[in-house]
Enzyme design. Structure first.
Site, short mmCIF file in Angstrom:
data_model
loop_
_atom_site.label_atom_id
_atom_site.label_comp_id
_atom_site.label_asym_id
_atom_site.label_seq_id
_atom_site.Cartn_x
_atom_site.Cartn_y
_atom_site.Cartn_z
N ARG A 1 0.84 -1.21 0.00
CA ARG A 1 0.00 0.00 0.00
C ARG A 1 0.87 1.25 0.00
O ARG A 1 2.01 1.22 0.48
CB ARG A 1 -0.95 0.01 1.18
CG ARG A 1 -0.34 0.03 2.58
CD ARG A 1 0.08 1.40 3.08
NE ARG A 1 0.33 1.43 4.52
CZ ARG A 1 1.14 2.29 5.09
NH1 ARG A 1 1.83 3.14 4.37
NH2 ARG A 1 1.31 2.28 6.40
N ARG B 1 4.23 -7.04 12.65
CA ARG B 1 2.90 -6.67 13.17
C ARG B 1 2.08 -7.93 13.39
O ARG B 1 2.42 -8.99 12.89
CB ARG B 1 2.15 -5.74 12.20
CG ARG B 1 2.78 -4.37 12.05
CD ARG B 1 1.91 -3.42 11.22
NE ARG B 1 2.58 -2.12 11.09
CZ ARG B 1 2.07 -1.06 10.50
NH1 ARG B 1 0.85 -1.12 9.96
NH2 ARG B 1 2.73 0.09 10.44
N ARG C 1 -5.37 5.56 0.85
CA ARG C 1 -4.43 4.45 1.00
C ARG C 1 -4.71 3.59 -0.23
O ARG C 1 -5.81 3.03 -0.35
CB ARG C 1 -4.69 3.65 2.28
CG ARG C 1 -4.18 4.32 3.55
CD ARG C 1 -2.68 4.07 3.75
NE ARG C 1 -2.09 4.99 4.71
CZ ARG C 1 -1.87 4.72 5.99
NH1 ARG C 1 -2.22 3.56 6.49
NH2 ARG C 1 -1.28 5.60 6.77
N CYS D 1 1.27 10.78 9.41
CA CYS D 1 2.20 10.19 10.39
C CYS D 1 3.61 10.21 9.79
O CYS D 1 3.79 9.81 8.64
CB CYS D 1 1.78 8.75 10.71
SG CYS D 1 2.93 7.90 11.82
N GLU E 1 -6.31 7.28 7.99
CA GLU E 1 -5.17 8.05 8.52
C GLU E 1 -4.63 9.00 7.46
O GLU E 1 -4.22 10.12 7.75
CB GLU E 1 -4.08 7.08 8.99
CG GLU E 1 -2.87 7.78 9.56
CD GLU E 1 -1.88 6.81 10.18
OE1 GLU E 1 -2.29 5.95 10.99
OE2 GLU E 1 -0.69 6.91 9.87
N THR F 1 6.02 8.30 10.01
CA THR F 1 6.54 6.99 9.58
C THR F 1 6.26 6.72 8.11
O THR F 1 6.89 5.87 7.50
CB THR F 1 5.90 5.83 10.38
OG1 THR F 1 4.48 5.85 10.17
CG2 THR F 1 6.20 5.91 11.84
N GLU G 1 -1.52 -2.93 12.53
CA GLU G 1 -0.82 -2.20 13.58
C GLU G 1 -1.55 -2.36 14.92
O GLU G 1 -2.78 -2.33 14.96
CB GLU G 1 -0.76 -0.72 13.19
CG GLU G 1 0.26 0.04 14.01
CD GLU G 1 0.30 1.52 13.66
OE1 GLU G 1 -0.72 2.05 13.21
OE2 GLU G 1 1.35 2.13 13.88
N ARG H 1 4.11 0.57 2.39
CA ARG H 1 4.30 -0.57 3.29
C ARG H 1 4.00 -1.82 2.49
O ARG H 1 2.88 -2.06 2.05
CB ARG H 1 3.37 -0.48 4.51
CG ARG H 1 3.72 -1.52 5.57
CD ARG H 1 3.00 -1.26 6.88
NE ARG H 1 1.71 -1.90 6.94
CZ ARG H 1 1.48 -3.15 7.34
NH1 ARG H 1 2.49 -3.92 7.74
NH2 ARG H 1 0.25 -3.64 7.38
P1 ADP Z 1 -1.60 -0.12 7.01
O1 ADP Z 1 -1.08 -1.30 6.29
O2 ADP Z 1 -2.43 0.71 6.10
O3 ADP Z 1 -0.51 0.61 7.70
P2 ADP Z 1 -2.69 -1.85 9.10
O4 ADP Z 1 -1.38 -2.30 9.66
O5 ADP Z 1 -3.75 -1.51 10.11
O6 ADP Z 1 -2.60 -0.57 8.16
O7 ADP Z 1 -3.24 -3.00 8.16
C1 ADP Z 1 -4.46 -2.83 7.50
C2 ADP Z 1 -5.08 -4.16 7.17
O8 ADP Z 1 -4.34 -4.78 6.16
C3 ADP Z 1 -5.17 -5.13 8.33
O9 ADP Z 1 -6.39 -5.80 8.30
C4 ADP Z 1 -4.05 -6.09 8.03
O10 ADP Z 1 -4.25 -7.38 8.59
C5 ADP Z 1 -4.13 -6.13 6.52
N1 ADP Z 1 -2.91 -6.63 5.90
C6 ADP Z 1 -1.66 -6.13 6.01
N2 ADP Z 1 -0.79 -6.87 5.31
C7 ADP Z 1 -1.50 -7.87 4.74
C8 ADP Z 1 -1.18 -8.97 3.91
N3 ADP Z 1 0.06 -9.17 3.49
N4 ADP Z 1 -2.18 -9.80 3.54
C9 ADP Z 1 -3.45 -9.59 3.94
N5 ADP Z 1 -3.81 -8.58 4.72
C10 ADP Z 1 -2.85 -7.73 5.12
N1 IOM Z 2 1.03 5.32 11.79
C1 IOM Z 2 0.42 5.32 13.06
N2 IOM Z 2 -0.87 4.69 12.97
N3 IOM Z 2 1.24 4.78 14.16
C2 IOM Z 2 2.65 4.83 13.98
C3 IOM Z 2 0.65 5.17 15.41
C4 IOM Z 2 1.56 5.05 16.64
O1 IOM Z 2 1.68 3.94 17.21
O2 IOM Z 2 2.13 6.07 17.03
#
Ligand code: ADP
Ligand code: IOM
Length: 350
Positions: A120, A303, A223, A265, A219, A267, A308, A274
């Site tokens: 993403r 993660r 995305r 953010c 966020e 990061t 996250e 990511r």
């Molecule tokens: P972001 O990736 O946008 O930083 P999150 O860590 O919250 O946000 O992940 C968003 C969603 O994407 C979650 O439901 C997570 O389980 C899913 N996700 C992340 N990586 C994968 C993957 N490789 N395959 C399937 N789902 C994924």
């Molecule tokens: N990107 C954001 N959601 N995350 C880094 C939050 C935090 O834990 O500070």
């Protein structure tokens, strides 16, 4: 939803177990220097750090309300950016979307370890504030402009926009459980001001196969996501690059010469990318120090299975690149690929 707020007038109290980058880099002199500053869009320093003050288990704890936040509050953002990405004040963002320079053949062609791959990027619309400082009207305008642009996509990317407002709760819960949609009520985003007027202005676009998706006004304002079952990283990257280039034809994104794509953010600055796999590593899960060692040496983040701030289940983890600024998109994916190969080799060995 009422977000928790701290009044911002005195240096925040941090719990002894707090390990956020906010805690690590906010000195009392920096706080005194920044506490009364306010950006052109009316975003205050107290708003920027509210999430990390009220959620002491934040990993970072600070958000930008607009591009100006990164310069006005640079006394705190710069050390946090340097710590997270290894990116210094003299470094410059670099981009490379050329698929031919990526070497990431499927690391698990027999499908023994990798369940799915997802890449993403975060994007925000130029000329308006970032999510934490957006007005309700601005957010709703972004939603309608972005939805219109997405609904004009064709071929594999063609799909439908589903606003959260009015979405059946069971449909929404299923999309979240299947890893396609963001969850409601995230307390970190809530305290950053990112859940105001929920669920208005938010939604998800996806194609029929749910291999190309766009989250609207979470966020970040967009995305852009490419994902599929298995470990064909190159196919996922190719689809993402095609989609980003198509969307860029009709939406202008916020971009900074030094910091790359501007995100709420720190990061996510730079590539805002990511690249992750959901991977089953039960033996490594029983030896977390060895697991973390490999992850750190390959610049990976570990993660849990629901993203996250979630936990792993049944030895399945979400493994992704950690650095996103000062590295190109190809390097982000290469970091993830190299690390995943090393993790699979170790799992086989154990
Ligand atoms: P972001 O990736 O946008 O930083 P999150 O860590 O919250 O946000 O992940 C968003 C969603 O994407 C979650 O439901 C997570 O389980 C899913 N996700 C992340 N990586 C994968 C993957 N490789 N395959 C399937 N789902 C994924
Ligand atoms: N990107 C954001 N959601 N995350 C880094 C939050 C935090 O834990 O500070």
């Amino acid at each position: 939803m009422t977000a928790m707020r701290w009044d911002g007038s005195t240096f925040p109290e941090f719990k002894p177990n707090c390990s956020s980058l906010l805690y690590r880099h906010l000195s009392e002199p920096a706080f005194e220097q920044l506490k009364d500053k306010i950006t052109g869009s009316g975003f205050t320093f107290a708003q920027a750090i509210n999430s990390g003050v009220v959620n002491q288990d934040s990993s970072i704890g600070i958000y930008a309300g607009d591009a100006e936040s990164y310069t006005l509050f640079s006394a705190l953002f710069d050390p946090i950016i340097a710590d997270y990405h290894g990116f210094t004040k003299t470094d410059i963002h670099r981009s490379n979307l050329n698929m031919k320079t990526l070497s990431a053949p499927n690391p698990d062609p027999d499908g023994l370890y990798i369940l799915s791959t997802r890449i993403r990027v975060g994007r925000n619309v130029a000329e308006v504030p970032l999510g934490p400082a957006l007005s309700r009207e601005q957010r709703n305008t972004i939603e309608s402009q972005v939805a219109k642009s997405l609904c004009n996509l064709s071929g594999e990317l063609a799909g439908t926009y589903y606003p959260l407002l009015g979405m059946d709760e069971t449909v929404r819960d299923q999309l979240v459980a299947d890893h396609f949609l963001f969850k409601a009520g995230d307390r970190f985003l809530d305290a950053a001001g990112l859940n105001r007027d929920w669920p208005e202005g938010r939604g998800i676009f996806h194609n029929r196969e749910k291999t190309f998706l766009v989250w609207v006004n979470e966020e970040d304002q967009l995305r852009i996501i490419s994902m599929q079952q298995g470990g064909d990283i190159e196919a996922v990257f190719t689809r993402l690059v095609t989609a980003v280039k198509e969307i860029e034809k009709t939406v202008t994104f916020m971009f900074d010469q030094r910091l790359g794509y501007v995100t709420s953010c720190p990061t996510n600055l730079g590539t805002a990318m990511r690249a992750s796999v959901h991977i089953r590593l039960p033996k490594l899960a029983a030896d977390m120090p060895a697991f973390k060692n490999i992850a750190d040496s390959h610049h990976l983040q570990i993660r849990g299975i629901h993203g996250e701030h979630s936990e792993s289940e049944s030895g399945i983890f979400d493994i992704s690149n950690k650095r996103r600024l000062g590295v190109t998109e190809v390097e982000c994916v290469q970091d993830m690929y190299n690390g995943v190969v090393a993790l699979i080799n170790k799992e086989k060995e154990l």
